[in-house]
Design a protein around this motif. Structure first.
Motif, PDB file in Angstrom:
ATOM      1  N   ALA A   1      36.625   6.198  71.918  1.00  0.00           N
ATOM      2  CA  ALA A   1      37.197   4.928  72.359  1.00  0.00           C
ATOM      3  C   ALA A   1      37.839   5.359  73.478  1.00  0.00           C
ATOM      4  O   ALA A   1      38.114   4.384  74.607  1.00  0.00           O
ATOM      5  CB  ALA A   1      38.400   4.771  71.451  1.00  0.00           C
ATOM      6  N   ASP A   2      37.872   6.528  74.066  1.00  0.00           N
ATOM      7  CA  ASP A   2      38.356   7.149  75.396  1.00  0.00           C
ATOM      8  C   ASP A   2      37.330   7.269  76.283  1.00  0.00           C
ATOM      9  O   ASP A   2      37.086   6.600  77.164  1.00  0.00           O
ATOM     10  CB  ASP A   2      39.382   8.459  75.338  1.00  0.00           C
ATOM     11  CG  ASP A   2      40.637   8.189  74.563  1.00  0.00           C
ATOM     12  OD1 ASP A   2      41.096   6.875  74.757  1.00  0.00           O
ATOM     13  OD2 ASP A   2      41.300   8.923  74.015  1.00  0.00           O
ATOM     14  N   LEU A   3      36.318   8.150  75.847  1.00  0.00           N
ATOM     15  CA  LEU A   3      35.303   8.455  76.789  1.00  0.00           C
ATOM     16  C   LEU A   3      33.800   8.372  75.878  1.00  0.00           C
ATOM     17  O   LEU A   3      33.777   8.626  74.776  1.00  0.00           O
ATOM     18  CB  LEU A   3      35.407  10.045  77.404  1.00  0.00           C
ATOM     19  CG  LEU A   3      36.650  10.190  78.093  1.00  0.00           C
ATOM     20  CD1 LEU A   3      36.702  11.826  78.452  1.00  0.00           C
ATOM     21  CD2 LEU A   3      36.672   9.426  79.241  1.00  0.00           C
ATOM     22  N   PRO A   4      32.786   8.005  76.557  1.00  0.00           N
ATOM     23  CA  PRO A   4      31.654   7.705  75.512  1.00  0.00           C
ATOM     24  C   PRO A   4      31.131   9.247  75.261  1.00  0.00           C
ATOM     25  O   PRO A   4      31.504  10.268  75.992  1.00  0.00           O
ATOM     26  CB  PRO A   4      30.757   7.243  76.799  1.00  0.00           C
ATOM     27  CG  PRO A   4      31.215   7.661  78.278  1.00  0.00           C
ATOM     28  CD  PRO A   4      32.546   7.687  77.948  1.00  0.00           C
ATOM     29  N   VAL A   5      30.337   9.212  74.075  1.00  0.00           N
ATOM     30  CA  VAL A   5      30.138  10.299  73.343  1.00  0.00           C
ATOM     31  C   VAL A   5      28.251  10.275  73.341  1.00  0.00           C
ATOM     32  O   VAL A   5      27.544   9.052  73.280  1.00  0.00           O
ATOM     33  CB  VAL A   5      30.240  10.241  71.915  1.00  0.00           C
ATOM     34  CG1 VAL A   5      29.648  11.307  71.021  1.00  0.00           C
ATOM     35  CG2 VAL A   5      31.805  10.407  71.678  1.00  0.00           C
ATOM     36  N   ASP A   6      27.733  11.483  73.734  1.00  0.00           N
ATOM     37  CA  ASP A   6      26.376  11.522  73.821  1.00  0.00           C
ATOM     38  C   ASP A   6      25.727  11.648  72.661  1.00  0.00           C
ATOM     39  O   ASP A   6      26.029  12.470  71.847  1.00  0.00           O
ATOM     40  CB  ASP A   6      25.966  12.907  74.853  1.00  0.00           C
ATOM     41  CG  ASP A   6      24.561  12.532  75.226  1.00  0.00           C
ATOM     42  OD1 ASP A   6      24.002  11.685  74.974  1.00  0.00           O
ATOM     43  OD2 ASP A   6      24.071  13.791  75.757  1.00  0.00           O
ATOM     44  N   LEU A   7      24.902  10.750  72.170  1.00  0.00           N
ATOM     45  CA  LEU A   7      24.066  10.674  70.863  1.00  0.00           C
ATOM     46  C   LEU A   7      22.593  11.030  71.093  1.00  0.00           C
ATOM     47  O   LEU A   7      22.139  10.376  71.744  1.00  0.00           O
ATOM     48  CB  LEU A   7      24.253   9.218  70.193  1.00  0.00           C
ATOM     49  CG  LEU A   7      25.498   8.883  69.396  1.00  0.00           C
ATOM     50  CD1 LEU A   7      25.678   7.356  69.056  1.00  0.00           C
ATOM     51  CD2 LEU A   7      25.666   9.876  68.262  1.00  0.00           C
ATOM     52  N   GLN A   8      22.201  11.965  70.330  1.00  0.00           N
ATOM     53  CA  GLN A   8      20.943  12.447  70.601  1.00  0.00           C
ATOM     54  C   GLN A   8      20.156  12.455  69.100  1.00  0.00           C
ATOM     55  O   GLN A   8      19.155  12.702  68.858  1.00  0.00           O
ATOM     56  CB  GLN A   8      20.950  13.854  71.283  1.00  0.00           C
ATOM     57  CG  GLN A   8      21.309  13.760  72.860  1.00  0.00           C
ATOM     58  CD  GLN A   8      20.380  12.721  73.483  1.00  0.00           C
ATOM     59  OE1 GLN A   8      19.081  12.691  73.270  1.00  0.00           O
ATOM     60  NE2 GLN A   8      21.056  12.104  74.498  1.00  0.00           N
ATOM     61  N   SER A   9      21.123  12.323  68.068  1.00  0.00           N
ATOM     62  CA  SER A   9      20.529  12.430  66.764  1.00  0.00           C
ATOM     63  C   SER A   9      21.311  11.739  65.747  1.00  0.00           C
ATOM     64  O   SER A   9      22.447  11.242  66.118  1.00  0.00           O
ATOM     65  CB  SER A   9      20.359  13.940  66.353  1.00  0.00           C
ATOM     66  OG  SER A   9      21.825  14.414  66.227  1.00  0.00           O
TER      67      SER A   9
ATOM     68  N   PHE B   1      29.783   1.628  56.898  1.00  0.00           N
ATOM     69  CA  PHE B   1      29.090   0.638  57.722  1.00  0.00           C
ATOM     70  C   PHE B   1      27.918   1.502  58.281  1.00  0.00           C
ATOM     71  O   PHE B   1      27.966   2.609  58.284  1.00  0.00           O
ATOM     72  CB  PHE B   1      30.106   0.301  59.014  1.00  0.00           C
ATOM     73  CG  PHE B   1      30.424   1.290  59.873  1.00  0.00           C
ATOM     74  CD1 PHE B   1      29.743   1.985  60.775  1.00  0.00           C
ATOM     75  CD2 PHE B   1      31.699   1.614  59.648  1.00  0.00           C
ATOM     76  CE1 PHE B   1      30.245   2.948  61.599  1.00  0.00           C
ATOM     77  CE2 PHE B   1      32.069   2.670  60.491  1.00  0.00           C
ATOM     78  CZ  PHE B   1      31.377   3.366  61.530  1.00  0.00           C
ATOM     79  N   THR B   2      26.866   1.093  58.698  1.00  0.00           N
ATOM     80  CA  THR B   2      25.709   1.596  59.002  1.00  0.00           C
ATOM     81  C   THR B   2      25.008   0.708  60.194  1.00  0.00           C
ATOM     82  O   THR B   2      24.745  -0.289  60.114  1.00  0.00           O
ATOM     83  CB  THR B   2      24.403   1.968  58.074  1.00  0.00           C
ATOM     84  OG1 THR B   2      25.127   2.615  57.030  1.00  0.00           O
ATOM     85  CG2 THR B   2      23.426   2.635  58.756  1.00  0.00           C
ATOM     86  N   ILE B   3      24.582   1.372  61.424  1.00  0.00           N
ATOM     87  CA  ILE B   3      24.115   0.797  62.409  1.00  0.00           C
ATOM     88  C   ILE B   3      22.730   1.723  62.866  1.00  0.00           C
ATOM     89  O   ILE B   3      22.600   2.871  62.808  1.00  0.00           O
ATOM     90  CB  ILE B   3      25.040   0.844  63.913  1.00  0.00           C
ATOM     91  CG1 ILE B   3      26.021   0.073  63.704  1.00  0.00           C
ATOM     92  CG2 ILE B   3      23.865   0.263  64.868  1.00  0.00           C
ATOM     93  CD1 ILE B   3      27.170   0.229  65.005  1.00  0.00           C
ATOM     94  N   ALA B   4      21.670   0.838  62.559  1.00  0.00           N
ATOM     95  CA  ALA B   4      20.251   1.540  62.441  1.00  0.00           C
ATOM     96  C   ALA B   4      19.572   1.057  63.997  1.00  0.00           C
ATOM     97  O   ALA B   4      20.124   0.244  64.561  1.00  0.00           O
ATOM     98  CB  ALA B   4      19.351   1.072  61.275  1.00  0.00           C
ATOM     99  N   GLY B   5      18.668   1.975  64.232  1.00  0.00           N
ATOM    100  CA  GLY B   5      17.847   1.819  65.479  1.00  0.00           C
ATOM    101  C   GLY B   5      18.411   2.253  66.769  1.00  0.00           C
ATOM    102  O   GLY B   5      18.246   1.525  67.822  1.00  0.00           O
ATOM    103  N   VAL B   6      19.354   3.041  66.707  1.00  0.00           N
ATOM    104  CA  VAL B   6      20.171   3.470  68.050  1.00  0.00           C
ATOM    105  C   VAL B   6      19.344   4.345  68.563  1.00  0.00           C
ATOM    106  O   VAL B   6      18.663   5.421  68.140  1.00  0.00           O
ATOM    107  CB  VAL B   6      21.425   4.111  67.495  1.00  0.00           C
ATOM    108  CG1 VAL B   6      22.199   4.829  68.917  1.00  0.00           C
ATOM    109  CG2 VAL B   6      22.290   3.277  66.649  1.00  0.00           C
ATOM    110  N   THR B   7      19.020   4.234  69.986  1.00  0.00           N
ATOM    111  CA  THR B   7      18.364   4.971  70.803  1.00  0.00           C
ATOM    112  C   THR B   7      19.182   6.087  71.480  1.00  0.00           C
ATOM    113  O   THR B   7      20.621   5.910  71.504  1.00  0.00           O
ATOM    114  CB  THR B   7      17.686   4.204  71.983  1.00  0.00           C
ATOM    115  OG1 THR B   7      18.836   3.573  72.705  1.00  0.00           O
ATOM    116  CG2 THR B   7      16.850   3.108  71.374  1.00  0.00           C
ATOM    117  N   PRO B   8      18.931   7.265  71.945  1.00  0.00           N
ATOM    118  CA  PRO B   8      19.463   8.209  72.405  1.00  0.00           C
ATOM    119  C   PRO B   8      20.281   7.721  73.743  1.00  0.00           C
ATOM    120  O   PRO B   8      19.638   6.911  74.194  1.00  0.00           O
ATOM    121  CB  PRO B   8      18.425   9.531  72.872  1.00  0.00           C
ATOM    122  CG  PRO B   8      17.310   9.227  71.878  1.00  0.00           C
ATOM    123  CD  PRO B   8      17.400   7.656  71.596  1.00  0.00           C
ATOM    124  N   GLY B   9      21.423   8.166  73.968  1.00  0.00           N
ATOM    125  CA  GLY B   9      22.055   7.890  75.262  1.00  0.00           C
ATOM    126  C   GLY B   9      23.794   7.942  74.989  1.00  0.00           C
ATOM    127  O   GLY B   9      24.249   8.659  73.841  1.00  0.00           O
TER     128      GLY B   9
END
Length: 615
Positions: free
Chosen positions: A489-497, A450-458
């Motif tokens: 699934a437990d705690l949110p992950v910070d995505l920056q890239s 699977f691929t999810i595009a257009g994700v913003t940092p957060g």
């Protein structure tokens, strides 16, 4: 009153941990609703000394797995009966306008009820549900001149717990409109303390992007003089997007949401305490005009984008807490310019989303595969502060979002289903004052990719599931959702890239905890709630590791789909709804809770006996 917490300690009876229950054949097909031979009957009466039957009460009888729901209506004697029930556990809810909804076995309105255990062929009768007539708050809303304000929306709000453990005002039901005299009446409220909020015109004004200018007597005289002298000429209308922000002679205004007795902030709202079946009238207050402004800017886009197809939104960073959703949308002109009118003072975030314009009939927009939504691939964001003066010169540049991709894994004994049925969701997690563009979802392909595009940092939580129309057919459960090795699934992950290091694991071997809650004499104690939460305090915000369940009438409880790990368990009496999300509450009950461990796929029995009370 604070919930009374009962110590389990030495009196908690630790039953032998059973072996993993043998897996039964798994089926993805939907089973037809079963018809049984059991029945439940009873009556509904008023909750006062002179209890009287209540007619025309709607009764809902729902199985614990929510597969079966039957309804009935009480007769003139307040009686009801529902038959053809299969063996199982059922919750009973009574609902009638003017009364507070009530669940059988609840200690008071708004508390969880107690389910009834029914065997094949069993007839349970003589159940009694006591309903309380709702309380009422009424009053009048006027405008800044003291004139009645019709079609204002009024809410009764009370404090409750969010899933993040915060205590804040939330609406108690839907908003009630004022009539032509500005009068409102909110009924069916349970006893408690309420803040009253109102809004009028401001939301629709914001949605339409129309300026409302406050006109003085001097303005009217000047306009009349211009008309008489022939110096006032009508001109062609210009779109809000095409016209740059210009200084205006008049001052645009709007009605801002207000809390009784006339404040803009929750902390200064006067709380109104209502008793049982009490009617409080004369809760009158006025709405105030606030200066509004225009927000104007320009968006630059890469080649292949049509500015007029962009989604442009203005989001309030600090909403007042009322369910107004100050979340407006506009469109851009061909040159990328845009404008919002009637913006109240505050801090906002401008959010722009877009995708390349398809170049031909064969072009396929980025999306989630079969039945998935179209994914916006590019974005722009900017913070905006408004203080009543027009804001112009905002410049935004559309940029490509991040890409999150990975694969699906199945663990278990059942035959893996079609991988393309797995729905993958990426959900933003934000604290108060933060703004997120929104989540995204997609479906895996036949190989589980699977691929999810257009994700913003957060910060995000990732999930995976196989949609099913009935809960009892949901075989596969989410075990983990690893993003760069961290379980979101437990705690949110910070995505920056962007990342392709994503693995979602589904299993048919999720642990299950069950047992019985008993009092000191060994009798079933269904009035208690069983709270299960992680030993690791850093995992207290992990909702799937924090569970609250109510035992059935026989004292038995079940906590399904609990991830393996070390937990604390406690029996608690008279909890406020959502109170278990409060870290301070968990800290308090942890001192008397029992520690248990649950292994992968384990079916564990844990009985609780309540013997003493924590002061």
């Amino acid at each position: 009153m604070r919930a009374r917490i009962f110590r389990a300690a030495a009196a908690l009876v630790l039953a032998a941990t059973s072996a993993v229950v043998a897996q039964q054949p798994m089926r993805d097909a939907v089973k037809p609703a079963a018809t049984g031979t059991a029945s439940i009957a009873g009556m509904v009466v008023t909750d006062d000394r002179d209890a009287r039957p209540i007619r025309r009460v709607r009764i809902f009888i729902t199985s614990s797995d929510r597969v079966t729901t039957r309804t009935a209506i009480t007769d003139d004697a307040g009686r009801f009966s529902v038959g053809t029930l299969t063996a199982g556990r059922y919750g009973i809810t009574a609902n009638k306008q003017g009364y507070v909804p009530f669940m059988y076995g609840a200690r008071r309105p708004g508390r969880p009820g107690t389910s009834i255990v029914v065997a094949d062929g069993q007839r349970i009768g003589n159940l009694t549900l006591k309903m309380t007539r709702g309380s009422v708050i009424s009053g009048a809303i006027v405008d800044h001149n003291g004139e009645p304000l019709s079609n204002a929306t009024v809410y009764a709000m009370r404090y409750g717990f969010t899933t993040s453990g915060q205590r804040q005002l939330v609406p108690s039901g839907i908003g009630m409109p004022t009539d032509d005299r500005g009068h409102y009446r909110i009924w069916g409220l349970p006893a408690g303390e309420y803040a009253i909020s109102a809004s009028a015109g401001f939301q629709s004004q914001m949605a339409s992007g129309v300026d409302i200018t406050r006109v003085t007597d001097a303005d009217v005289k000047r306009a009349m003089a211009e008309i008489a002298m022939g110096t006032s000429r009508p001109g062609p209308a210009a779109s809000a997007a095409d016209a740059p922000a210009q200084p205006r002679a008049g001052r645009s205004v709007g009605y801002a949401p207000v809390y009784y007795p006339g404040t803009f902030t929750q902390s200064q709202a006067t709380m109104i305490k209502l008793g049982v079946a009490e009617e409080r009238s004369g809760v009158d207050f006025s709405l105030a005009l606030v200066p509004t402004a225009r927000v104007h800017g320009t968006i630059s886009v890469p080649d292949g984008f049509n500015p007029q197809r962009l989604i442009i939104q203005l989001v309030d960073n600090n909403p007042s807490g009322m369910p107004l959703g100050v979340f407006r949308r506009t469109s851009a002109a061909a040159d990328g310019s845009f404008s919002f009118s009637g913006v109240a003072p505050g801090t906002y975030t401008l959010v722009v989303r877009g995708m390349p314009t398809p170049s031909g009939p064969a072009a396929t927009p980025p999306g989630g595969g079969r039945g998935g939504p179209i994914q916006m691939t590019h974005y722009a964001m900017a913070d905006v502060s408004v203080d009543g003066q027009d804001v112009s010169g905002i410049s935004l540049a559309l940029q490509e979002g991040m890409t999150v991709s990975g694969r699906i894994i199945f663990e278990g004994t059942a035959t893996a289903p079609d991988l393309s049925r797995v729905r993958v969701t990426l959900t933003p997690v934000q604290t108060q004052g933060e703004v997120s563009i929104g989540g995204a979802s997609t479906q895996a392909d036949a190989n589980g990719r699977f691929t999810i595009a257009g994700v913003t940092p957060g910060r995000y939580r990732l999930g995976g599931s196989i949609p099913s129309p009935r809960p009892d057919t949901q075989v596969w459960q989410l075990k983990s959702a690893l993003i760069n090795g961290n379980d979101s699934a437990d705690l949110p992950v910070d995505l920056q890239s962007s990342t392709n290091d994503v693995v979602i694991t589904l299993t048919d071997r999720m642990p299950e905890l069950h047992g019985t809650v008993q009092d000191a004499s060994g009798q079933a104690a269904p009035d208690y709630q069983v709270i299960v939460f992680s030993v690791d305090r850093s995992l207290w915000p992990a909702l799937r590791r924090l569970r609250s369940v109510k035992p059935a009438a026989d004292g038995k409880y079940t906590v399904a789909n609990l991830p393996p790990g070390d937990y604390l368990i406690s029996a608690v009496l008279d909890l406020e709804p959502g109170e278990w999300f409060d870290p301070a509450f968990l800290e308090q009950i942890s001192r008397g809770a029992l520690k248990i461990a649950i292994g992968d796929g384990e079916k564990k029995t844990q009985d609780l006996r309540v013997t003493s009370q924590i002061p």
